[in-house]
Structure formats: structure tokens, C-alpha cells
Design a protein around this motif. Structure first.
Motif, mmCIF file in Angstrom:
data_model
loop_
_atom_site.group_PDB
_atom_site.id
_atom_site.type_symbol
_atom_site.label_atom_id
_atom_site.label_comp_id
_atom_site.label_asym_id
_atom_site.label_seq_id
_atom_site.Cartn_x
_atom_site.Cartn_y
_atom_site.Cartn_z
ATOM 1 N N VAL A 73 6.839 -0.325 -6.445
ATOM 2 C CA VAL A 73 7.791 0.184 -5.415
ATOM 3 C C VAL A 73 7.882 1.680 -5.253
ATOM 4 O O VAL A 73 7.858 2.229 -4.242
ATOM 5 C CB VAL A 73 9.043 -0.719 -6.189
ATOM 6 N N GLU A 74 7.728 2.317 -6.645
ATOM 7 C CA GLU A 74 7.625 3.634 -6.721
ATOM 8 C C GLU A 74 6.618 4.217 -5.682
ATOM 9 O O GLU A 74 6.662 5.225 -4.879
ATOM 10 C CB GLU A 74 7.558 4.341 -8.074
ATOM 11 N N LEU A 75 5.203 3.813 -6.049
ATOM 12 C CA LEU A 75 4.353 4.037 -5.011
ATOM 13 C C LEU A 75 4.185 3.868 -3.611
ATOM 14 O O LEU A 75 4.082 4.620 -2.714
ATOM 15 C CB LEU A 75 2.881 3.357 -5.508
ATOM 16 N N ALA A 76 5.039 2.880 -3.213
ATOM 17 C CA ALA A 76 5.232 2.527 -1.809
ATOM 18 C C ALA A 76 6.077 3.445 -1.306
ATOM 19 O O ALA A 76 6.189 3.659 -0.045
ATOM 20 C CB ALA A 76 5.829 1.093 -1.994
ATOM 21 N N ILE A 77 7.255 3.687 -1.996
ATOM 22 C CA ILE A 77 8.150 4.868 -1.541
ATOM 23 C C ILE A 77 7.569 6.226 -1.410
ATOM 24 O O ILE A 77 7.936 6.772 -0.225
ATOM 25 C CB ILE A 77 9.441 4.956 -2.337
ATOM 26 N N LYS A 78 6.742 6.661 -2.161
ATOM 27 C CA LYS A 78 5.867 7.757 -2.033
ATOM 28 C C LYS A 78 5.033 7.668 -0.811
ATOM 29 O O LYS A 78 4.913 8.668 -0.192
ATOM 30 C CB LYS A 78 5.046 8.077 -3.331
ATOM 31 N N LEU A 79 4.464 6.590 -0.562
ATOM 32 C CA LEU A 79 3.453 6.466 0.589
ATOM 33 C C LEU A 79 4.340 6.645 1.866
ATOM 34 O O LEU A 79 4.068 7.082 2.964
ATOM 35 C CB LEU A 79 2.921 4.995 0.378
ATOM 36 N N PHE A 80 5.486 5.788 1.834
ATOM 37 C CA PHE A 80 6.549 5.937 2.774
ATOM 38 C C PHE A 80 7.106 7.560 3.280
ATOM 39 O O PHE A 80 6.955 7.799 4.287
ATOM 40 C CB PHE A 80 7.414 4.973 2.785
ATOM 41 N N GLU A 81 7.494 8.179 2.136
ATOM 42 C CA GLU A 81 7.689 9.398 2.193
ATOM 43 C C GLU A 81 6.710 10.444 2.996
ATOM 44 O O GLU A 81 6.903 11.158 3.679
ATOM 45 C CB GLU A 81 8.031 10.218 1.390
ATOM 46 N N ALA A 82 5.521 10.081 2.393
ATOM 47 C CA ALA A 82 4.036 10.832 3.115
ATOM 48 C C ALA A 82 3.988 10.619 4.450
ATOM 49 O O ALA A 82 3.576 11.374 5.332
ATOM 50 C CB ALA A 82 3.013 10.576 2.337
ATOM 51 N N LEU A 84 6.255 9.317 6.450
ATOM 52 C CA LEU A 84 7.480 9.975 7.477
ATOM 53 C C LEU A 84 6.964 11.448 7.666
ATOM 54 O O LEU A 84 7.449 11.715 8.693
ATOM 55 C CB LEU A 84 8.649 9.838 6.856
ATOM 56 N N ALA A 85 6.309 12.200 6.874
ATOM 57 C CA ALA A 85 6.159 13.593 7.122
ATOM 58 C C ALA A 85 4.978 13.689 8.396
ATOM 59 O O ALA A 85 5.127 14.606 8.964
ATOM 60 C CB ALA A 85 5.439 14.133 5.831
ATOM 61 N N GLU A 86 4.303 12.673 8.466
ATOM 62 C CA GLU A 86 3.207 12.760 9.524
ATOM 63 C C GLU A 86 3.818 12.217 10.855
ATOM 64 O O GLU A 86 3.396 12.583 12.042
ATOM 65 C CB GLU A 86 1.878 11.853 9.158
ATOM 66 N N ARG A 87 4.634 11.103 10.469
ATOM 67 C CA ARG A 87 5.073 10.160 11.733
ATOM 68 C C ARG A 87 6.412 9.949 11.498
ATOM 69 O O ARG A 87 6.751 8.901 10.680
ATOM 70 C CB ARG A 87 4.169 8.987 11.775
ATOM 71 N N GLU A 88 7.608 10.429 12.269
ATOM 72 C CA GLU A 88 8.859 10.422 11.969
ATOM 73 C C GLU A 88 9.595 9.096 12.513
ATOM 74 O O GLU A 88 10.699 9.104 12.393
ATOM 75 C CB GLU A 88 9.599 11.687 12.394
ATOM 76 N N ASP A 89 8.820 8.373 13.189
ATOM 77 C CA ASP A 89 9.248 7.171 14.036
ATOM 78 C C ASP A 89 9.517 5.857 13.303
ATOM 79 O O ASP A 89 9.965 4.739 13.341
ATOM 80 C CB ASP A 89 8.654 7.061 15.372
#
Length: 180
Positions: A73-82, A84-89
Motif C-alpha cells: 500500500v505504501e508503494l502504491a501511494i508513492k506511485l500515486f503521488e508521483a 499526480l505530479a505528472e498528471r493532476e487529473d
């Protein structure tokens, strides 16, 4: 780990529709989907060259013991945050295939919602056979029932333990997915 309100953790019995629900959230609500099962399968292929269920259990247990109970889950959240930095939608993150209490707790700690899916075992068996993922497609319904009983009986109370029923008990919503 930062808090996100648009995180959904999906857990459930085998072939109960977790990934189908995740895909629905992706298509209709623009969520990013990360499957813990896919993460474990990728690691199992790399380490052992196999994605058979016993190998997946061993690899997942080792990852949790080595890197912490909520590592996937922690890795999934880090991926999500990354992402979001590329694509905010993206409107949120859906993490499917939670198997340990630590993963469920990591979803809750991040401000997320836990959803548990279930369906009658006969329906889940037919789904498992039809998806043709691995040698489990050769199991009879009775063998499938025996395998599931073993998995539910091996549940432990530690955060690293495989504990589907414990996750169900701490879920915010339980969905009965008994349609084809």
C-alpha cells in the motif's frame, strides 16, 4: 505517508470482483488502480519464475516481513503521488487485493476507505476458471473450496499475516457481488 481522502482499498474473497470494481473506478471516476496482486506476481516471476498461489503467498509474506506489513500500500501511494505530479487529473487511488491487516491499516492511516467484496463460492469458482490465470483453473470446485478454507484458517493476528476475515471485519463497506 501523507493523508489522502480519495484512497480506496479493496479486499475480498478470491475472485469476488475486486479488480472489476477497481476497473469501474478507473473508467468512470478517473482513479489510478494499483493491484497488490500484480505487484506480488511481478516479484514472484522475478524471484521464482512462478505465479502459482503457494509461491505468491511466500513472496508476499517475505515482502511484508522484510519491508513492513503495509509495504505494498505504501508503494502504491508513492506511485500515486508521483503520477499526480505528472498528471493532476486523477481523482483518487484504488488499491486492490489487500491481504494483510497491515495493508488494511495502511489504507486507513492514509485516510482511505476499506471496501470488502464477496460472492457465493460457486460464482467465484466459475470466475476463477474463466480467467485462465494459472494452474488453479484445473482445480475442481471441491478443491477450490478446500484451498479457500485453508487460506482462511491460516489467518493470523499479526499485521503481516494473511487475514482476509480480519480485513472484512475492519472494512467500511461490504459489497455482495453475486451477479455474473
Amino acid at each position: 505517508m501523507s493523508k489522502h481522502t480519495n484512497i480506496i482499498g479493496l479486499a475480498g474473497t478470491f475472485a469476488s470482483g475486486k479488480d472489476t470494481l477497481a476497473h469501474y473506478l478507473v473508467q468512470h471516476y478517473n482513479y489510478l488502480h494499483v493491484s497488490t496482486g500484480d505487484m506480488v506476481r511481478q516479484e514472484a516471476l522475478k524471484e521464482r519464475g512462478s505465479i502459482e498461489r503457494p509461491v505468491l503467498h511466500e513472496v508476499a509474506d517475505n515482502l511484508r516481513r522484510t519491508h513492513g506489513a503495509g509495504v505494498m500500500v505504501e508503494l502504491a501511494i508513492k506511485l500515486f503521488e508521483a503520477k499526480l505530479a505528472e498528471r493532476e487529473d486523477y481523482k483518487g487511488l484504488v488499491v486492490s487485493g489487500l491481504r494483510s491487516l497491515g495493508e488494511a491499516k495502511a489504507i486507513k492511516a492514509a485516510g482511505g476507505t476499506l471496501v470488502f467484496t464477496d460472492a457465493p463460492i460457486e460464482i467465484r469458482y466459475e470466475r476463477m476458471v474463466s480467467r485462465q490465470r494459472d494452474s488453479e483453473t484445473r482445480l475442481s470446485l471441491e478443491e477450490f473450496k478446500e484451498q479457500e478454507a485453508k487460506e482462511l484458517e491460516t489467518a493470523g493476528d499479526s499485521d503481516e499475516s494473511f487475514n482476509i476475515l480480519g480485513i472484512r471485519d475492519m472494512s467500511d463497506a461490504i459489497l455482495k457481488n453475486d451477479t455474473d
